[in-house]
Enzyme design. Structure first.
Site, PDB file in Angstrom:
ATOM      1  N   HIS A 121       0.815  -1.214   0.000  1.00  0.00           N
ATOM      2  CA  HIS A 121       0.000   0.000   0.000  1.00  0.00           C
ATOM      3  C   HIS A 121       0.850   1.266   0.000  1.00  0.00           C
ATOM      4  CE1 HIS A 121      -3.198  -2.907   1.632  1.00  0.00           C
ATOM      5  NE2 HIS A 121      -3.317  -2.760   0.334  1.00  0.00           N
ATOM      6  N   ASP A 143      -5.323  -1.907  -8.620  1.00  0.00           N
ATOM      7  CA  ASP A 143      -5.025  -2.771  -7.470  1.00  0.00           C
ATOM      8  C   ASP A 143      -5.811  -4.066  -7.644  1.00  0.00           C
ATOM      9  OD1 ASP A 143      -4.261  -3.888  -5.146  1.00  0.00           O
ATOM     10  OD2 ASP A 143      -5.314  -2.490  -3.839  1.00  0.00           O
ATOM     11  N   GLY A 157     -14.597  -1.456 -12.748  1.00  0.00           N
ATOM     12  CA  GLY A 157     -13.577  -0.478 -13.141  1.00  0.00           C
ATOM     13  C   GLY A 157     -13.366  -0.410 -14.640  1.00  0.00           C
TER      14      GLY A 157
HETATM   15  N1  AG3 Z   1      -3.864  -7.537  -4.685  1.00  0.00           N
HETATM   16  C1  AG3 Z   1      -3.460  -8.904  -4.950  1.00  0.00           C
HETATM   17  C2  AG3 Z   1      -2.147  -9.086  -5.615  1.00  0.00           C
HETATM   18  C3  AG3 Z   1      -1.957 -10.459  -6.189  1.00  0.00           C
HETATM   19  C4  AG3 Z   1      -1.956 -11.557  -5.200  1.00  0.00           C
HETATM   20  N2  AG3 Z   1      -1.824 -12.815  -5.858  1.00  0.00           N
HETATM   21  C5  AG3 Z   1      -1.835 -14.031  -5.247  1.00  0.00           C
HETATM   22  N3  AG3 Z   1      -1.952 -14.137  -3.975  1.00  0.00           N
HETATM   23  N4  AG3 Z   1      -1.750 -15.087  -5.994  1.00  0.00           N
HETATM   24  C6  AG3 Z   1      -3.862  -7.202  -3.346  1.00  0.00           C
HETATM   25  C7  AG3 Z   1      -4.731  -6.089  -2.965  1.00  0.00           C
HETATM   26  C8  AG3 Z   1      -4.104  -5.261  -1.908  1.00  0.00           C
HETATM   27  N5  AG3 Z   1      -4.766  -4.024  -1.742  1.00  0.00           N
END
Ligand code: AG3
Length: 288
Positions: A69, A162, A145
């Site tokens: 973040h 994100d 989105g």
């Molecule tokens: N976004 C997830 C990133 C990818 C995770 N991939 C996985 N665990 N295979 C996270 C959101 C944070 N705000």
């Protein structure tokens, strides 16, 4: 995979054609539901505190969420010369919003998360991450989105994607067509950032995200941040812009950031300056 959470002592996320697993010892299952879009689970773990899973994939943990973040929020905020309007696509846990609201020059932050339930579950189990959502500059919009972006032209100074992994409904967030709509929604000095997976495992997928970005943006760079909960820990992020380099600081922000960085856990300006110097494997996989 996630059905087996209940009654199991360990949770394992499988990755890379299910050939590797990242495992966490579970204290308890705090929440489980099937929303309109995905399975949402919150686990209490011994090593990481609370852990949010979407369709069995690790998203956020108490232990390391600040890395992801802070880099997503403070890198573009340190570069853009006149930051007013910010859009975050995905990110229903609120963590990136929490970092942007620390910047007083920002006038508006739109959080466009397709799954309203992710926002609600995060408010209950990750109150620190969602603490910025009540800031009057923030608009929480439970929408798609991909569609939202098409309705804005030349409006946002910074857009953050994100997303989860490029599968199912999130696959559309890694295409050249989508990156083009993001480009059009950005103002003249616009900056876009996205998470781009693990470069050692997902070599070919990553190459294509970066090729897609390069077909749209004149400046495309990459950097890493360690994410304990993501497969392989070595996680990459993309920075793309219409011209601003990711190390070209907005000088007028330096006094402010010198104060703010003392309170952050990962980001500081020294780290930022060096983050875009890449290892050989990272350069060759991303082409950056
Ligand atoms: N976004 C997830 C990133 C990818 C995770 N991939 C996985 N665990 N295979 C996270 C959101 C944070 N705000």
């Amino acid at each position: 995979m996630t059905e087996s959470i209940l009654g199991n002592e360990w949770y394992s996320e499988r990755y890379f054609f299910k050939n590797v697993a990242t495992s966490f010892k579970i204290k308890s299952v705090l929440h489980s539901e099937q929303s309109k879009y995905q399975k949402i689970d919150v686990l209490d773990t011994f090593a990481l505190g609370r852990l949010l899973l979407l369709d069995g994939k690790t998203m956020v943990s108490d232990k390391d969420e600040f890395v992801y973040h802070e880099v997503m929020g403070h890198i573009p905020a340190m570069i853009h010369p006149k930051l007013k309007n910010v859009l975050i696509i995905g990110g229903g846990d609120g963590g990136i919003v929490r970092e942007f609201v620390k910047h007083p020059e920002i006038e508006r932050i739109d959080l466009v998360e397709i799954d309203e339930r992710v926002i609600e579950v995060s408010k209950t189990f990750f109150p620190d991450c969602t603490s910025g959502l009540t800031d009057p500059r923030v608009n929480v919009l439970p929408q798609d989105g991909v569609e939202y972006i098409k309705t804005h032209k030349n409006f946002f100074d910074v857009i953050i994607i994100d997303s989860t992994d490029p599968e199912d409904f999130a696959a559309g967030l890694f295409t050249q067509e989508f990156y083009h709509h993001v480009y059009e929604a950005l103002t003249e000095n616009g900056i876009m950032m996205a998470q781009t997976e693990n470069p050692l495992y997902d070599e070919y997928g990553i190459k294509s995200f970066y090729d897609n970005l390069r077909n749209v943006y004149p400046v495309v760079k990459s950097f890493t941040g360690p994410m304990l909960i993501y497969p392989g820990v070595f996680w990459t992020f993309a920075y793309a812009s219409k011209g601003l380099l990711p190390t070209q600081f907005n000088e007028s922000k330096i006094p402010f950031m010198s104060m703010l960085e003392k309170k952050l856990k990962w980001y500081n300006m020294d780290w930022h300056k060096g983050a875009f110097n890449l290892s050989n494997i990272h350069k060759s996989v991303t082409g950056c």
